[in-house]
Motif scaffolding. Structure first.
Motif, PDB file in Angstrom:
ATOM      1  N   ILE A 198       9.166 -17.268  -6.043  1.00 39.85           N
ATOM      2  CA  ILE A 198       8.578 -17.812  -7.266  1.00 39.85           C
ATOM      3  C   ILE A 198       8.849 -19.311  -7.284  1.00 39.85           C
ATOM      4  CG2 ILE A 198       8.659 -15.650  -8.535  1.00 39.85           C
ATOM      5  CD1 ILE A 198      11.113 -16.578  -9.963  1.00 39.85           C
ATOM      6  N   TYR A 252       9.935 -11.662  -2.801  1.00 32.84           N
ATOM      7  CA  TYR A 252       9.274 -12.506  -3.793  1.00 32.84           C
ATOM      8  C   TYR A 252       9.722 -13.949  -3.605  1.00 32.84           C
ATOM      9  CZ  TYR A 252       7.634  -8.596  -6.637  1.00 32.84           C
ATOM     10  OH  TYR A 252       6.979  -7.489  -7.093  1.00 32.84           O
ATOM     11  N   ALA A 272       7.802 -11.432 -12.200  1.00 37.11           N
ATOM     12  CA  ALA A 272       7.984 -10.819 -10.879  1.00 37.11           C
ATOM     13  C   ALA A 272       8.529  -9.402 -11.005  1.00 37.11           C
ATOM     14  CB  ALA A 272       8.914 -11.677 -10.029  1.00 37.11           C
ATOM     15  N   ILE A 313       5.347 -11.687  -1.483  1.00 37.42           N
ATOM     16  CA  ILE A 313       4.593 -12.040  -2.684  1.00 37.42           C
ATOM     17  C   ILE A 313       5.057 -13.423  -3.123  1.00 37.42           C
ATOM     18  CG2 ILE A 313       4.055 -11.397  -5.066  1.00 37.42           C
ATOM     19  CD1 ILE A 313       4.948  -8.502  -4.197  1.00 37.42           C
ATOM     20  N   ARG A 314       4.125 -14.377  -3.147  1.00 35.52           N
ATOM     21  CA  ARG A 314       4.438 -15.752  -3.565  1.00 35.52           C
ATOM     22  C   ARG A 314       3.686 -16.026  -4.862  1.00 35.52           C
ATOM     23  NH1 ARG A 314       6.181 -20.732  -1.666  1.00 35.52           N
ATOM     24  NH2 ARG A 314       5.008 -22.489  -2.479  1.00 35.52           N
ATOM     25  N   SER A 349       5.930  -6.951 -12.092  1.00 32.83           N
ATOM     26  CA  SER A 349       4.923  -6.610 -11.081  1.00 32.83           C
ATOM     27  C   SER A 349       5.351  -5.417 -10.230  1.00 32.83           C
ATOM     28  CB  SER A 349       4.639  -7.816 -10.187  1.00 32.83           C
ATOM     29  OG  SER A 349       5.734  -8.071  -9.335  1.00 32.83           O
TER      30      SER A 349
END
Length: 162
Positions: free
Chosen positions: A126, A124, A105, A88-89, A108
């Motif tokens: 970010i 992740y 994040a 997930i970016r 989520s």
């Protein structure tokens, strides 16, 4: 028949050794072919066999993306699934602070069901681009199947002083 007996008597050690060498080459050939060309087609082997029964569905990916994009400090979100890892970016705008980005994040995780969290690792990334008004950051976080929380790692590039 006499010629064959004479040849056997003169060269019996050599014939036995050649036979042993040929048998060894045949065995090595079979083992090499099975090792390099046989077996699984997948580069992951059989580690992903159970994941085929529980794929990360497109509608669940869209729900995750929409939930993250609801936040006003988020510019863009991308979700990719490779094997047993969900990447997930999240790209943040200039208004985001590092703590607020971590909170988005972490929040989520509530959207991703516990079944997915027990089958997939989560990665992740970010990012906030640096501008004249903000320094920006790049942070990576991971949640393993066996862990309950995200573990963060700072990957922000450090600029040399001139």
């Amino acid at each position: 028949m006499k010629k064959i007996k004479d040849m056997w008597n003169r060269n019996r050690v050599l014939i036995v050794l050649i036979t042993i060498v040929l048998v060894c080459f045949c065995i090595m050939g079979v083992v090499i072919v099975k090792y390099f060309f046989g077996g699984n087609v997948s580069s992951y082997g059989d580690r992903l066999d159970d994941i085929k029964d529980f794929p990360f569905k497109e509608e669940d990916q869209l729900a995750l993306i929409n939930k993250i994009k609801e936040n006003e400090i988020v510019s863009d979100v991308a979700v990719n699934v490779h094997g047993k890892i969900i990447y997930i970016r999240i790209l943040f705008n200039d208004k985001a602070s590092l703590d607020a980005a971590k909170a988005v994040a972490s929040k989520s995780l509530e959207v991703i069901s516990s079944e997915y969290q027990s089958k997939y690792d989560l990665e992740y990334t970010i990012v906030q681009e640096s501008t004249e008004s903000v320094g920006g950051f790049t942070l990576m976080g991971a949640k393993n199947i066996n862990r309950g929380a995200l573990i963060w790692n700072n990957n922000t590039p450090i600029k040399d002083k001139e």
